[in-house]
Write a protein that holds these residues in place. Structure first.
Motif, PDB file in Angstrom:
ATOM      1  N   GLY A  75       0.819  -1.212   0.000  1.00 20.90           N
ATOM      2  CA  GLY A  75       0.000   0.000   0.000  1.00 20.90           C
ATOM      3  C   GLY A  75       0.853   1.262   0.000  1.00 20.90           C
ATOM      4  O   GLY A  75       0.608   2.192  -0.771  1.00 20.90           O
ATOM      5  N   LEU A  76       1.874   1.282   0.840  1.00 22.14           N
ATOM      6  CA  LEU A  76       2.753   2.457   0.912  1.00 22.14           C
ATOM      7  C   LEU A  76       3.619   2.599  -0.335  1.00 22.14           C
ATOM      8  O   LEU A  76       3.714   3.678  -0.924  1.00 22.14           O
ATOM      9  N   LEU A  77       4.253   1.481  -0.738  1.00 22.64           N
ATOM     10  CA  LEU A  77       5.161   1.545  -1.886  1.00 22.64           C
ATOM     11  C   LEU A  77       4.397   1.806  -3.179  1.00 22.64           C
ATOM     12  O   LEU A  77       4.840   2.573  -4.036  1.00 22.64           O
ATOM     13  N   GLY A  78       3.251   1.121  -3.337  1.00 25.50           N
ATOM     14  CA  GLY A  78       2.468   1.320  -4.556  1.00 25.50           C
ATOM     15  C   GLY A  78       1.980   2.747  -4.684  1.00 25.50           C
ATOM     16  O   GLY A  78       1.926   3.302  -5.786  1.00 25.50           O
ATOM     17  N   GLY A  79       1.613   3.364  -3.554  1.00 26.29           N
ATOM     18  CA  GLY A  79       1.120   4.733  -3.594  1.00 26.29           C
ATOM     19  C   GLY A  79       2.216   5.767  -3.744  1.00 26.29           C
ATOM     20  O   GLY A  79       2.042   6.769  -4.446  1.00 26.29           O
ATOM     21  N   SER A 118       3.957 -13.432  -1.852  1.00 25.71           N
ATOM     22  CA  SER A 118       2.905 -12.412  -1.882  1.00 25.71           C
ATOM     23  C   SER A 118       3.461 -11.047  -2.269  1.00 25.71           C
ATOM     24  O   SER A 118       2.872 -10.338  -3.086  1.00 25.71           O
ATOM     25  N   LEU A 119       4.605 -10.679  -1.690  1.00 20.86           N
ATOM     26  CA  LEU A 119       5.164  -9.355  -1.959  1.00 20.86           C
ATOM     27  C   LEU A 119       5.536  -9.199  -3.428  1.00 20.86           C
ATOM     28  O   LEU A 119       5.228  -8.185  -4.059  1.00 20.86           O
ATOM     29  N   SER A 120       6.198 -10.216  -3.995  1.00 19.82           N
ATOM     30  CA  SER A 120       6.624 -10.123  -5.386  1.00 19.82           C
ATOM     31  C   SER A 120       5.425  -9.988  -6.329  1.00 19.82           C
ATOM     32  O   SER A 120       5.393  -9.115  -7.206  1.00 19.82           O
ATOM     33  N   ILE A 121       4.425 -10.838  -6.134  1.00 19.82           N
ATOM     34  CA  ILE A 121       3.243 -10.822  -7.009  1.00 19.82           C
ATOM     35  C   ILE A 121       2.450  -9.532  -6.818  1.00 19.82           C
ATOM     36  O   ILE A 121       2.017  -8.891  -7.785  1.00 19.82           O
ATOM     37  N   MET A 122       2.265  -9.118  -5.570  1.00 16.11           N
ATOM     38  CA  MET A 122       1.468  -7.918  -5.307  1.00 16.11           C
ATOM     39  C   MET A 122       2.163  -6.649  -5.778  1.00 16.11           C
ATOM     40  O   MET A 122       1.522  -5.746  -6.326  1.00 16.11           O
ATOM     41  N   LEU A 123       3.477  -6.560  -5.569  1.00 12.34           N
ATOM     42  CA  LEU A 123       4.201  -5.383  -6.071  1.00 12.34           C
ATOM     43  C   LEU A 123       4.109  -5.295  -7.588  1.00 12.34           C
ATOM     44  O   LEU A 123       3.985  -4.202  -8.160  1.00 12.34           O
ATOM     45  N   HIS A 124       4.186  -6.451  -8.238  1.00 10.50           N
ATOM     46  CA  HIS A 124       4.120  -6.471  -9.702  1.00 10.50           C
ATOM     47  C   HIS A 124       2.748  -5.999 -10.187  1.00 10.50           C
ATOM     48  O   HIS A 124       2.659  -5.123 -11.055  1.00 10.50           O
ATOM     49  N   PHE A 125       1.680  -6.539  -9.613  1.00  5.53           N
ATOM     50  CA  PHE A 125       0.334  -6.140 -10.039  1.00  5.53           C
ATOM     51  C   PHE A 125       0.018  -4.708  -9.639  1.00  5.53           C
ATOM     52  O   PHE A 125      -0.713  -4.012 -10.353  1.00  5.53           O
ATOM     53  N   ALA A 126       0.552  -4.273  -8.507  1.00  5.57           N
ATOM     54  CA  ALA A 126       0.260  -2.911  -8.038  1.00  5.57           C
ATOM     55  C   ALA A 126       0.860  -1.847  -8.940  1.00  5.57           C
ATOM     56  O   ALA A 126       0.441  -0.687  -8.906  1.00  5.57           O
ATOM     57  N   SER A 127       1.831  -2.217  -9.759  1.00  5.36           N
ATOM     58  CA  SER A 127       2.483  -1.236 -10.624  1.00  5.36           C
ATOM     59  C   SER A 127       1.637  -0.856 -11.834  1.00  5.36           C
ATOM     60  O   SER A 127       1.947   0.110 -12.528  1.00  5.36           O
ATOM     61  N   TYR A 128       0.567  -1.606 -12.100  1.00  2.00           N
ATOM     62  CA  TYR A 128      -0.292  -1.306 -13.245  1.00  2.00           C
ATOM     63  C   TYR A 128      -1.401  -0.339 -12.820  1.00  2.00           C
ATOM     64  O   TYR A 128      -2.080  -0.576 -11.814  1.00  2.00           O
ATOM     65  N   PRO A 129      -1.607   0.744 -13.576  1.00  3.93           N
ATOM     66  CA  PRO A 129      -2.590   1.768 -13.169  1.00  3.93           C
ATOM     67  C   PRO A 129      -4.004   1.213 -13.024  1.00  3.93           C
ATOM     68  O   PRO A 129      -4.782   1.718 -12.213  1.00  3.93           O
TER      69      PRO A 129
END
Length: 342
Positions: A75-79, A118-129
């Motif tokens: 949440g923090l990194l993606g934002g 979880s972190l790798s997959i979520m960070l990857h998906f979170a990078s898409y607008p």
């Protein structure tokens, strides 16, 4: 050969049943309530029930803490840094580093392993607008909570018949732990960078493979696991394709899909408990089957293209990860403070 011909013990049979019913229940609830990211609900119970023979409070706390921290970090990194990859990469490395440190210590292996995936997959998906970040975080957290509840339910309904021996603690030298931490964090960060660079949003199985190969925590183990992962993937994809052929265009009928998933999960659970090696052929097949059913079996979509794509992408990911793993392993072994040793 004796391994495969010996009969299952009573405890092993019950663990097979817990894994199969837990995986199927997570899948069924996800589809009935229309939750997104079905892979979390199908694979997380497999990860928990497969890696922890008997559910306990220590395992539950590790899984929930891992999911909670991942949610806060993503949440923090993606934002804040989602559009700044140059800043994201060193931060991601540090986040992977402390998770591999937990895995190397042994007592917090589940916390680190689930967190790395979880972190790798979520960070990857979170990078898409177009990704709803709140939906991604909530589904991962809820899937972890639900998996803990399912694991406790399965343990209560299908308990062991005799006490299991306590696994022996493994003492590691500081240089070996530093080697494992740096090896894992470096390759996990490189994997994240590659999937970001080439926009590989449909290759979740391949992304997970680049991380699962690291779970033995050393080069020899990664090499052995890679062969088992490839075999497990082929088995999981084969069963998925057979299920699709049986279902034909009825893949949206849960009454027909559910028993096929249970049969496949039971078959691969049998192989997993027979191997008794943590991450082997059976576990690789279980996770592949869970990803196929949980993420790609939806109304208007089938498994055929997804299954064939999974095979090719996983084989390429496995070979690439092994090459990088060997290079990083060799580099770390050149220095005494990070030299691997038993």
């Amino acid at each position: 050969m004796n391994l495969w011909h010996r009969p299952l013990t009573a405890n092993e049979l019950r663990q097979c049943l817990r894994i199969a019913f837990g995986c199927t229940l997570g899948f069924l609830l996800c589809k009935l309530f229309g939750w997104n990211y079905g892979v979390f609900y199908t694979v997380t119970p497999v990860l928990l029930l497969g890696m922890v023979p008997v559910m306990n409070g220590h395992a539950a706390r590790q899984l929930l803490a891992s999911a909670g921290l991942c949610g806060i970090e993503v949440g923090l990194l993606g934002g804040l840094f989602g559009s700044h990859p140059a800043l994201m990469i060193p931060i991601a490395f540090l986040l992977f580093l402390y998770r591999f440190a937990a895995m190397s210590r042994g007592s917090l292996f589940l916390f680190g392993a689930n967190g790395v995936l979880s972190l790798s997959i979520m960070l990857h998906f979170a990078s898409y607008p177009q990704t709803d970040l709140n939906d991604l975080i909530v589904n991962n957290l809820w899937a972890s909570i639900l998996s803990v509840l399912i694991a406790y339910l399965m343990t209560a309904l299908i308990p062991d018949v005799e006490a299991r021996p306590t696994p022996p603690a493994i003492a590691k030298a500081p240089n070996r732990m530093r080697h494992e931490m740096l090896l894992g964090a470096t390759i996990a960060t490189l994997s994240f960078m590659v999937f970001q660079l080439f926009d590989l949003r449909d290759s979740m199985s391949a992304q997970a493979t680049t991380l699962l190969v690291l779970f033995p925590m050393h080069w020899d183990g990664a090499l052995r696991y890679a062969r088992k992962r490839a075999m497990g993937t082929l088995l999981g994809v084969s069963v998925g394709l057979i299920c699709q052929l049986v279902l034909y265009d009825w893949s949206s009928v849960l009454l027909l899909v559910t028993p096929l998933l249970w049969l496949g999960a039971m078959l691969f659970s049998h192989a997993h408990v027979k191997e008794a090696s943590g991450s082997g052929v059976g576990f690789g097949a279980l996770t592949t089957l869970g990803i196929l059913f949980g993420q790609y079996l939806t109304p208007g979509n089938d498994l055929v293209f997804s299954a064939l794509y999974r095979v090719s992408s996983i084989l390429v990911a496995t070979l690439a990860t092994l090459l990088i793993c060997y290079l990083v392993h060799s580099l770390l072994n050149r220095f005494a403070p990070t030299r691997f040793g038993y």
